[in-house]
Scaffold this active site. Structure first.
Site, PDB file in Angstrom:
ATOM      1  N   ASN A   1     -11.723   5.750   4.626  1.00  0.00           N
ATOM      2  CA  ASN A   1     -10.517   6.574   4.777  1.00  0.00           C
ATOM      3  C   ASN A   1     -10.899   7.989   5.211  1.00  0.00           C
ATOM      4  O   ASN A   1     -10.551   8.983   4.561  1.00  0.00           O
ATOM      5  CB  ASN A   1      -9.717   6.591   3.477  1.00  0.00           C
ATOM      6  CG  ASN A   1      -8.234   6.815   3.715  1.00  0.00           C
ATOM      7  OD1 ASN A   1      -7.802   7.075   4.841  1.00  0.00           O
ATOM      8  ND2 ASN A   1      -7.449   6.742   2.659  1.00  0.00           N
TER       9      ASN A   1
ATOM     10  N   HIS B   1      -1.795   9.405  -3.619  1.00  0.00           N
ATOM     11  CA  HIS B   1      -1.815   7.948  -3.545  1.00  0.00           C
ATOM     12  C   HIS B   1      -0.610   7.323  -4.231  1.00  0.00           C
ATOM     13  O   HIS B   1      -0.156   6.249  -3.811  1.00  0.00           O
ATOM     14  CB  HIS B   1      -3.111   7.392  -4.164  1.00  0.00           C
ATOM     15  CG  HIS B   1      -4.254   7.346  -3.207  1.00  0.00           C
ATOM     16  ND1 HIS B   1      -5.138   8.386  -3.041  1.00  0.00           N
ATOM     17  CD2 HIS B   1      -4.656   6.369  -2.348  1.00  0.00           C
ATOM     18  CE1 HIS B   1      -6.037   8.058  -2.128  1.00  0.00           C
ATOM     19  NE2 HIS B   1      -5.775   6.835  -1.687  1.00  0.00           N
TER      20      HIS B   1
END
Length: 507
Positions: free
Chosen positions: A330, A361
């Site tokens: 990521n 998140h």
């Protein structure tokens, strides 16, 4: 009801894949028939935005209105607040709006019924909103000498129009799965400015070359689609047979030996990764197919289409340190965390960055357990590396043995850390950790007691040395090889911009 929810969830996944394949075809059409040499930036902005909103509406229904609302209010905040403080207000609003949507989706609408996971695209839009707000603040308010090299080169020195803003946030290439890109890179792509490549000659002089024609992305796209196909095949055939939940199965915990349990922990978490490989690599291929993502040529003259790539699979699977794994996983989110939080934190940048990552998140408790564990693992891994690694690098044979041991330790540590991220809830996560007697938590604390972190010098050297995950090398490599330049009316010329990126590497 459970069967119906599973069916609808599968349908949502099918919709996502269908929309991304449509976006891939649209990207080829966009590059062929709406190339910057054939049409104006205005048309390219309009088409990219409308296609993006159509895909969002098809995939998420009226939940897609959240994308427009979040972007529209953020733009209004930028206009009325002014460049001095808009980055703070945009950051709080965008992250707060995302959090409210995540809370309502998880704790209100998901109980006993299906709701589309529209928060995924909102996470990317939140990154874009906050990144651009900080870049405008840097470019239009802060003094140039107060900026770091990366901030100076990414700074935006004029306010974008509403169309440019919506196009950046909601274009069809990245609205469903990203990845994040800088505003200046995106505008350079839309406006079709010629690629300018920079190389360093043997004598240290700067050699600037001008590429008049766009290099073809076809080979890069084909390679990435092949990776997508293999990842999807692996996910469909292997992942379902190795569920992460089996790590907390009562019979498995009671009968399996410790080596078997840790081996299954590793393979079950490794099997969970291909779905991310598929989604992120496909998103990268879509951008490349549209002509976006070119990052220059390597030393052999081969084109590089990894400007906005989100992962490096080989480095992930063969990581020999916690840092190496996270540096290649990521990637764009790691750079976002570094740019908006780590570099700007007044105290405890590592802890603040992990907290921001957990909030971004979502609201599942497992996320927070993972990132709190991640802080401990990061500090312990850094302490070990700083204190003992230099004893094992002189001899190639010893270094090989060291790499094998650290690879095994890294893979187990990563798997151990991210189990709550997959299980989501507190009870199964604590069940897993307690079944392992919190062994790696305790080991990390002991490591920090035996090998305390080295003291660092004040100033920039201190800031660089404590950077745990989002490496300075990766950022500087991006600065050197990116082919993104200032938007129209930028006070810097393109030649000055190239010099800025070259000096960033030397610093």
């Amino acid at each position: 009801m459970c069967v119906r929810n599973i069916f609808l969830f599968s349908l949502m996944q099918v919709n996502f894949v269908v929309c991304q394949l449509f976006a891939l075809l649209a990207a080829v059409w966009f590059r062929t028939y709406l190339h910057s040499s054939k049409t104006s930036p205005f048309i390219r902005h309009v088409v990219a935005t409308l296609l993006g909103l159509y895909l969002a509406l098809f995939c998420f229904g009226w939940y897609a209105l959240h994308f427009v609302i979040q972007s529209g209010i953020s733009y209004y905040i930028m206009i009325i607040i002014g460049v001095e403080n808009m980055h703070k207000y945009c950051f709080v609003f965008a992250l707060g709006y995302l959090t409210v949507c995540q809370i309502t989706r998880v704790y209100i609408f998901d109980y006993g019924q299906y709701s589309a996971d529209f928060s995924g695209p909102m996470m990317i839009i939140t990154q874009k909103i906050t990144s651009l707000a900080f870049e405008i603040h840097d470019g239009m308010f802060r003094k140039n000498e107060d900026l770091t090299p990366s901030q100076r080169c990414l700074a935006v020195r004029r306010m974008p129009s509403l169309l440019e803003y919506l196009s950046y946030n909601c274009n069809f290439m990245g609205i469903l799965a990203g990845p994040l890109c800088s505003y200046k890179d995106y505008i350079t792509f839309i406006e079709g400015r010629s690629y300018q490549l920079q190389q360093s000659e043997a004598n240290g002089k700067e050699d600037t070359k001008y590429e008049q024609t766009d290099p073809s992305p076809n080979i890069a796209v084909a390679q990435k689609l092949l990776i997508c196909g293999l990842s999807l095949l692996f996910h469909m055939t292997i992942t379902e047979t190795l569920p992460v939940e089996y790590n907390i199965d009562d019979n498995f915990r009671a009968t399996a030996s410790w080596p078997i349990r840790f081996f299954y922990l590793y393979v079950s978490l490794m099997a969970a990764r291909p779905k991310y490989y598929f989604a992120w690599t496909l998103a990268d291929a879509i951008n490349n197919a549209a002509g976006f993502g070119f990052r220059g040529y390597d030393k052999n003259g081969v084109t590089r289409w990894d400007l906005i790539s989100n992962l490096r699979i080989q480095q992930i699977e063969f990581s020999t340190s916690f840092k190496m794994f996270l540096d290649n996983w990521n990637i764009q989110t790691a750079l976002w965390l570094k740019r908006v939080c780590y570099e700007r934190a007044a105290f405890s940048p590592t802890i603040q960055t992990f907290i921001l990552s957990a909030i971004w998140h979502g609201v599942y408790p497992g996320y927070y357990l993972t990132f709190l564990t991640g802080v401990l693992m990061t500090l312990a891994a850094r302490a070990i590396r700083n204190n003992i690694r230099h004893y094992f690098v002189d001899s190639p044979a010893v270094k090989l043995c060291y790499d094998i041991v650290t690879w095994m330790a890294t893979q187990v540590a990563i798997s151990y850390t991210v189990v709550p991220f997959v299980l989501l809830s507190v009870k199964p996560s604590i069940t897993f950790y307690s079944s392992c007697y919190f062994c790696l938590h305790i080991a990390s604390i002991l490591v920090l007691l035996v090998f305390p972190l080295k003291r660092t010098q004040k100033g920039s050297k201190r800031h660089e040395s404590i950077q745990p995950v989002w490496s300075k090398k990766l950022e500087e490599e991006n600065l050197l090889q990116k082919n993104s330049y200032s938007t129209t009316n930028n006070s810097f010329s393109q030649k000055q911009e190239i010099t800025c990126r070259y000096q960033a590497l030397k610093q």
